[in-house]
Design a protein around this motif. Structure first.
Motif, PDB file in Angstrom:
ATOM      1  N   ASP A   1       1.880  10.082  -7.162  1.00 12.61           N
ATOM      2  CA  ASP A   1       1.046  11.261  -7.425  1.00 12.61           C
ATOM      3  C   ASP A   1      -0.395  10.841  -7.733  1.00 12.61           C
ATOM      4  N   ILE A   2      -1.063  10.332  -6.704  1.00  9.43           N
ATOM      5  CA  ILE A   2      -2.476   9.953  -6.829  1.00  9.43           C
ATOM      6  C   ILE A   2      -3.229  10.603  -5.671  1.00  9.43           C
ATOM      7  N   HIS A   3      -4.563  10.533  -5.726  1.00 13.45           N
ATOM      8  CA  HIS A   3      -5.363  11.155  -4.677  1.00 13.45           C
ATOM      9  C   HIS A   3      -5.875  10.155  -3.649  1.00 13.45           C
ATOM     10  N   THR A   4      -6.330   9.004  -4.106  1.00  7.15           N
ATOM     11  CA  THR A   4      -6.810   7.997  -3.163  1.00  7.15           C
ATOM     12  C   THR A   4      -6.529   6.600  -3.699  1.00  7.15           C
ATOM     13  N   ILE A   5      -6.329   5.670  -2.779  1.00  9.34           N
ATOM     14  CA  ILE A   5      -6.069   4.266  -3.100  1.00  9.34           C
ATOM     15  C   ILE A   5      -7.281   3.477  -2.648  1.00  9.34           C
ATOM     16  N   ILE A   6      -7.914   2.742  -3.553  1.00 15.06           N
ATOM     17  CA  ILE A   6      -9.040   1.913  -3.124  1.00 15.06           C
ATOM     18  C   ILE A   6      -8.556   0.489  -2.888  1.00 15.06           C
ATOM     19  N   SER A   7      -8.724   0.067  -1.651  1.00 16.52           N
ATOM     20  CA  SER A   7      -8.299  -1.270  -1.238  1.00 16.52           C
ATOM     21  C   SER A   7      -9.532  -2.085  -0.879  1.00 16.52           C
ATOM     22  N   GLY A   8      -9.579  -3.320  -1.344  1.00 10.63           N
ATOM     23  CA  GLY A   8     -10.758  -4.171  -1.158  1.00 10.63           C
ATOM     24  C   GLY A   8     -10.812  -4.786   0.225  1.00 10.63           C
ATOM     25  N   MET A   9     -11.256  -4.025   1.193  1.00  9.29           N
ATOM     26  CA  MET A   9     -11.294  -4.484   2.582  1.00  9.29           C
ATOM     27  C   MET A   9     -12.632  -5.144   2.906  1.00  9.29           C
ATOM     28  N   VAL A  10     -12.603  -6.176   3.779  1.00  7.37           N
ATOM     29  CA  VAL A  10     -13.836  -6.900   4.097  1.00  7.37           C
ATOM     30  C   VAL A  10     -14.043  -7.099   5.599  1.00  7.37           C
ATOM     31  N   SER A  11     -13.167  -6.546   6.424  1.00  3.82           N
ATOM     32  CA  SER A  11     -13.298  -6.734   7.869  1.00  3.82           C
ATOM     33  C   SER A  11     -12.685  -5.547   8.594  1.00  3.82           C
ATOM     34  N   VAL A  12     -13.046  -5.393   9.863  1.00  5.07           N
ATOM     35  CA  VAL A  12     -12.457  -4.344  10.688  1.00  5.07           C
ATOM     36  C   VAL A  12     -10.942  -4.522  10.769  1.00  5.07           C
ATOM     37  N   ASP A  13     -10.489  -5.757  10.905  1.00  3.87           N
ATOM     38  CA  ASP A  13      -9.049  -5.999  10.998  1.00  3.87           C
ATOM     39  C   ASP A  13      -8.327  -5.565   9.729  1.00  3.87           C
ATOM     40  N   GLU A  14      -8.933  -5.820   8.569  1.00  6.97           N
ATOM     41  CA  GLU A  14      -8.298  -5.396   7.320  1.00  6.97           C
ATOM     42  C   GLU A  14      -8.275  -3.877   7.208  1.00  6.97           C
ATOM     43  N   VAL A  15      -9.334  -3.221   7.664  1.00  8.62           N
ATOM     44  CA  VAL A  15      -9.330  -1.754   7.667  1.00  8.62           C
ATOM     45  C   VAL A  15      -8.200  -1.246   8.545  1.00  8.62           C
ATOM     46  N   LYS A  16      -8.037  -1.828   9.722  1.00 10.15           N
ATOM     47  CA  LYS A  16      -6.951  -1.420  10.627  1.00 10.15           C
ATOM     48  C   LYS A  16      -5.592  -1.628   9.974  1.00 10.15           C
ATOM     49  N   GLU A  17      -5.404  -2.767   9.328  1.00 11.93           N
ATOM     50  CA  GLU A  17      -4.121  -3.071   8.683  1.00 11.93           C
ATOM     51  C   GLU A  17      -3.824  -2.069   7.570  1.00 11.93           C
TER      52      GLU A  17
ATOM     53  N   ILE B   1       0.816  -1.210   0.000  1.00 11.85           N
ATOM     54  CA  ILE B   1       0.000   0.000   0.000  1.00 11.85           C
ATOM     55  C   ILE B   1       0.850   1.262   0.000  1.00 11.85           C
ATOM     56  N   ARG B   2       2.002   1.191   0.619  1.00 15.30           N
ATOM     57  CA  ARG B   2       2.835   2.393   0.682  1.00 15.30           C
ATOM     58  C   ARG B   2       3.427   2.767  -0.678  1.00 15.30           C
ATOM     59  N   TYR B   3       3.482   1.824  -1.620  1.00 12.97           N
ATOM     60  CA  TYR B   3       3.971   2.191  -2.940  1.00 12.97           C
ATOM     61  C   TYR B   3       3.011   3.154  -3.652  1.00 12.97           C
ATOM     62  N   PRO B   4       1.738   2.809  -3.866  1.00 14.37           N
ATOM     63  CA  PRO B   4       0.874   3.819  -4.495  1.00 14.37           C
ATOM     64  C   PRO B   4       0.685   5.059  -3.629  1.00 14.37           C
ATOM     65  N   TYR B   5       0.719   4.894  -2.311  1.00 10.00           N
ATOM     66  CA  TYR B   5       0.612   6.037  -1.403  1.00 10.00           C
ATOM     67  C   TYR B   5       1.727   7.051  -1.658  1.00 10.00           C
ATOM     68  N   SER B   6       2.878   6.562  -2.081  1.00  9.16           N
ATOM     69  CA  SER B   6       4.028   7.447  -2.300  1.00  9.16           C
ATOM     70  C   SER B   6       3.971   8.165  -3.639  1.00  9.16           C
TER      71      SER B   6
END
Length: 339
Positions: A212-228, A205-210
């Motif tokens: 020139d984009i505005h938001t990264i959409i990650s396919g999360m399905v649980s509270v734990d995945e959101v935390k991660e 995740i830190r690669y696209p975060y670094s």
């Protein structure tokens, strides 16, 4: 949570967005908990599509009562005016909302699809009409061919573009992201884990975060995945880490597969998944989902070694616009032990 100005829309969106494509795979209460926790933590970009099974209904059931807290993006993969109009209206009903912030023309990989969607009685006409009626605020486009997307957005018809950007797929950096930046468009990076293959999650995740984009959409399905996922964007990327990630992406991207899905296999091998995961597997190892992919597709991948019609000339390779050596990569993957 870090927020970035979403191109010329002027909205402030969280750098981590919630991708709802996989929510139909989990129990409703789990999906509800993940979505609401994400909003509680400041994630304010929710991405779905009419084609993601009942994902839109899950969003409507789970967070429609909090509609003013998030920027809502959905998609239509219809190419003609009539069916796109019907689908837009159906999406609003499913998500229990009067409007979506962003309506994207979905999965445009072929010139013929683009021309149809943009032509007379095309899907773009339906999107414009919905915008005039207040049902849609902004219009975007998504696809898997970054060089074609760079051409298609240059006409100025779109406010946003959605594309792959991850360690094994850095190709949007070449022409697409610079063109979108030049036009002050909203830029959304999808599949940071490249469909669930890349580990560790933080590095992925830190690669696209670094970039020139505005938001990264990650396919999360649980509270734990959101935390991660939140933990991965909790601190800025410094120059040293960014350079290291970019070097890794250049090395991992040498497979050159864009997931355009032009190829097809007579024995049913999901060729892009093998092409990309082979490089991920050899460099970083695979997440559990990636290992399961190889276990599930073992027989198909092995069949590539002996499928008689492809012995002299593989059927897949002439279809690839990038002329990739798919057969040799797949046959090498037949020797991979997922255990």
């Amino acid at each position: 949570m870090e927020y970035r100005t979403f191109g010329r829309t002027g909205h402030e969106v969280s750098v981590l967005g919630f991708g709802a494509m996989n929510l139909p795979n989990v129990p409703l209460e789990q999906a509800k908990a993940a979505l609401n926790y994400a909003l509680d933590q400041g994630i304010n970009y929710i991405d779905t599509a009419a084609g993601y099974r009942n994902s839109e209904e899950i969003i409507g059931e789970s967070i429609s009562q909090r509609r003013d807290e998030y920027f809502l993006a959905t998609k239509t993969n219809k190419r003609d005016y009539k069916t796109a109009k019907e689908e837009i209206d159906r999406s609003l009903i499913r998500m229990k909302t009067d409007y979506v912030d962003l309506l994207q023309i979905h999965y445009v990989n072929y010139t013929k699809d683009f021309n149809q969607a943009m032509g007379d009685e095309g899907a773009y006409e339906a999107a414009l009409e919905a915008k005039r009626e207040g049902k849609v605020r902004f219009i975007g486009i998504t696809g898997h061919r970054p060089e074609l997307l760079a051409q298609w957005i240059s006409n100025g018809h779109f406010d946003q573009v959605l594309f792959h950007l991850n360690l094994p797929q850095p190709f949007a950096l070449d022409a697409l992201i610079p063109k979108a930046t030049e036009m002050n468009m909203a830029k959304v990076a999808m599949k940071p884990l490249s469909g669930g293959f890349v580990q560790p999650v933080r590095k992925a995740i830190r690669y696209p975060y670094s970039q020139d984009i505005h938001t990264i959409i990650s396919g999360m399905v649980s509270v734990d995945e959101v935390k991660e996922n939140l933990a991965a964007v909790s601190t800025p990327v410094d120059d040293e880490e960014r350079i290291s990630l970019e070097q890794l992406a250049r090395a991992m991207g040498t497979h050159d597969c864009r997931r355009c899905n032009y190829c097809s296999c007579p024995v049913g091998i999901p060729i892009p998944d093998v092409m990309i995961s082979s490089k991920v597997r050899d460099t970083l190892g695979l997440l559990p989902r990636g290992k399961k992919f190889y276990e599930t597709n073992r027989d198909k991948i092995t069949a590539c070694l002996t499928y008689e019609p492809c012995r002299e000339k593989p059927e897949c390779e002439p279809k690839c616009p990038y002329h990739l050596p798919m057969q040799s990569v797949i046959q090498a993957a037949a020797g991979y032990d997922a255990g």
